[in-house]
Design an enzyme around this catalytic site. Structure first.
Site, PDB file in Angstrom:
ATOM      1  N   LYS A 129      -6.659 -30.132 -20.891  1.00  0.00           N
ATOM      2  CA  LYS A 129      -7.754 -30.911 -20.313  1.00  0.00           C
ATOM      3  C   LYS A 129      -8.080 -32.046 -21.256  1.00  0.00           C
ATOM      4  CE  LYS A 129     -10.498 -30.482 -16.664  1.00  0.00           C
ATOM      5  NZ  LYS A 129     -10.111 -29.757 -15.439  1.00  0.00           N
TER       6      LYS A 129
HETATM    7  N1  GLU Z   1      -8.679 -31.638 -12.451  1.00  0.00           N
HETATM    8  C1  GLU Z   1      -8.081 -30.693 -11.537  1.00  0.00           C
HETATM    9  C2  GLU Z   1      -8.372 -29.277 -11.986  1.00  0.00           C
HETATM   10  O1  GLU Z   1      -9.331 -29.010 -12.665  1.00  0.00           O
HETATM   11  C3  GLU Z   1      -6.614 -30.983 -11.302  1.00  0.00           C
HETATM   12  C4  GLU Z   1      -5.767 -30.914 -12.534  1.00  0.00           C
HETATM   13  C5  GLU Z   1      -4.338 -31.404 -12.313  1.00  0.00           C
HETATM   14  O2  GLU Z   1      -3.978 -31.715 -11.197  1.00  0.00           O
HETATM   15  O3  GLU Z   1      -3.624 -31.476 -13.320  1.00  0.00           O
HETATM   16  O4  GLU Z   1      -7.715 -28.352 -11.601  1.00  0.00           O
END
Ligand code: GLU
Length: 412
Positions: free
Chosen positions: A104
């Site tokens: 993240k």
């Molecule tokens: N931000 C989204 C999540 O929390 C998608 C993450 C992604 O597609 O890499 O799952």
């Protein structure tokens, strides 16, 4: 009780790890991130002044594939929060069985304070500071809270200006730049596929459900749209301006057009206004937190009237809140299952970019539905066999897969 978001996620980890008798030596490997990069992000503002903030990319676990996870822009996107969200991505990608690890990113900024040009400068500066740990087989960012396809386009461009044209380095891109038809709606749609699978399993008629949705960003608005189209009654939704309510069900298409024009929901015509506390306590069958983390806690879990809480946001329920809901028989469909449609959609986009091939949206949605209903069925079967909640079962499945990959690779 845990003191931080990362400790809270690790509380869920530990409860599930005990069920599967995870070897003690794996706990520190799986509860701490592999790598954390914290960077300074200076941005020249339009008025000539300099804003200096912090950005982070946390790579939690890469045993099953390249690190994967969104980038959020938020004043509270500090290191502990990003660490918690990175670890959730590890369990999420493993649970839905896409070949990624978990990561993240975050920049501590309120994007509402920035012009579009300032957002672009911030995005390019942040990407420039972290690009050396990204890459199509290393770490692939995507949108998250307050970031979108445009931000991903700038990231892709900033990355490509150093490494050469690399669309697969980022997912959630605009359709004109290698984005996949269906990806933007995928998180909200995926939530509805999982809720549909749960309702079929329980003999509940989804189209007769009263639903309350907190958050009307990408996930909340697509999810409300899909539920409304299926005939469910969405009686309340909210954005940062507050909540809106209609006993007979809101006109979701009208609210979406209103929000698309940049108008606050509370200014929409023909609705009653609710506070956030009133929204969470509204009489309904399904409550969907689709905004930020830690919104259902020991302080308000008793007031929740829903029989199902569908976690469209990441980590919206604290462990204490989760226990209070569980004690009252409220079924919580956990984030790592409910909102995995986003990263599943990212997986489809990434594979299409690598093959330089585009699926039609029908195929994308069909594959997404298959993947999400398979994940629900596996979680449900594990919950039934362990006699535990869907959250513990989902974590247990994810942990088992990551632990197996780490052992097979000889990492431990
Ligand atoms: N931000 C989204 C999540 O929390 C998608 C993450 C992604 O597609 O890499 O799952």
């Amino acid at each position: 009780m845990p003191h931080s978001a990362h400790e809270a996620v690790n509380t869920y980890f530990t409860e599930a790890a005990r069920i599967i008798d995870l070897h003690e030596e794996l706990y520190p490997v799986l509860t701490t991130p592999y790598r954390e990069l914290a960077v300074q992000v200076p941005v020249r503002l339009d008025d000539g002044s300099l804003l200096v903030t912090r950005g982070y990319r946390v790579q939690h676990n890469g045993a099953r594939g390249p690190y994967k996870g969104g980038i959020r822009y938020h004043p509270d996107a500090g290191l502990d929060e990003v660490r918690a969200l990175a670890s959730l991505m590890t369990w999420k990608t493993a649970l839905v069985n896409v070949p990624f690890g978990g990561a993240k990113g975050g920049v501590e900024i309120d994007p509402k304070m920035l012009s579009k040009a300032e957002m672009q400068r911030l995005t390019r500066r942040f990407t420039g500071a972290i690009h050396h740990i990204l890459g199509i087989y290393r770490d692939i960012p995507a949108p998250d809270v307050n970031t979108n396809a445009q931000v991903m386009a700038w990231m892709m461009d900033a990355y490509s200006s150093v490494h050469g044209y690399t669309p697969a380095a980022v997912t959630g891109k605009p359709l004109d730049l290698g984005g996949a038809p269906g990806r933007e709606a995928a998180t909200g749609r995926g939530c509805v596929y999982v809720l549909g699978a749960h309702c079929r399993q329980e003999g509940i008629d989804l189209s007769s459900q009263r639903v309350v949705v907190q958050g009307f960003g990408n996930v909340g608005s697509w999810l409300s749209h899909e539920l409304h189209a299926l005939g469910a009654k969405v009686v309340a939704v909210s954005d940062v301006s507050g909540g809106v309510f209609s006993e007979h069900g809101l006109d979701i298409p009208a609210l979406r057009s209103h929000a698309d024009e940049g108008q606050p929901l509370v200014d929409a015509p023909g609705v009653e206004i609710l506070t956030n506390d009133e929204l969470l306590a509204t009489r309904c069958d399904v409550l969907v937190p689709a905004a930020l983390g830690e919104v259902i806690t020991e302080d308000n879990a008793e007031a929740v009237q829903a029989s199902i809480v569908l976690e469209a946001a990441n980590h919206p329920v604290t462990p204490h809140g989760d226990k209070l809901l569980g004690d009252r028989g409220v079924v919580v469909i956990p984030d790592i299952l409910a909102n995995a449609g986003g990263v599943a959609g990212s997986y489809f986009e990434w594979t299409q970019n690598i093959q330089q091939f585009t699926w039609k949206e029908e195929r994308f949605n069909q594959e997404l539905e298959d993947l999400m209903t398979t994940a629900y069925a596996a979680t449900r079967a594990a919950a039934d066999s362990y006699g535990c909640t869907l959250r513990r079962a989902a974590f247990a499945l994810g942990i088992e897969r990551v632990a197996a990959a780490a052992r097979l690779r000889g990492y431990v």
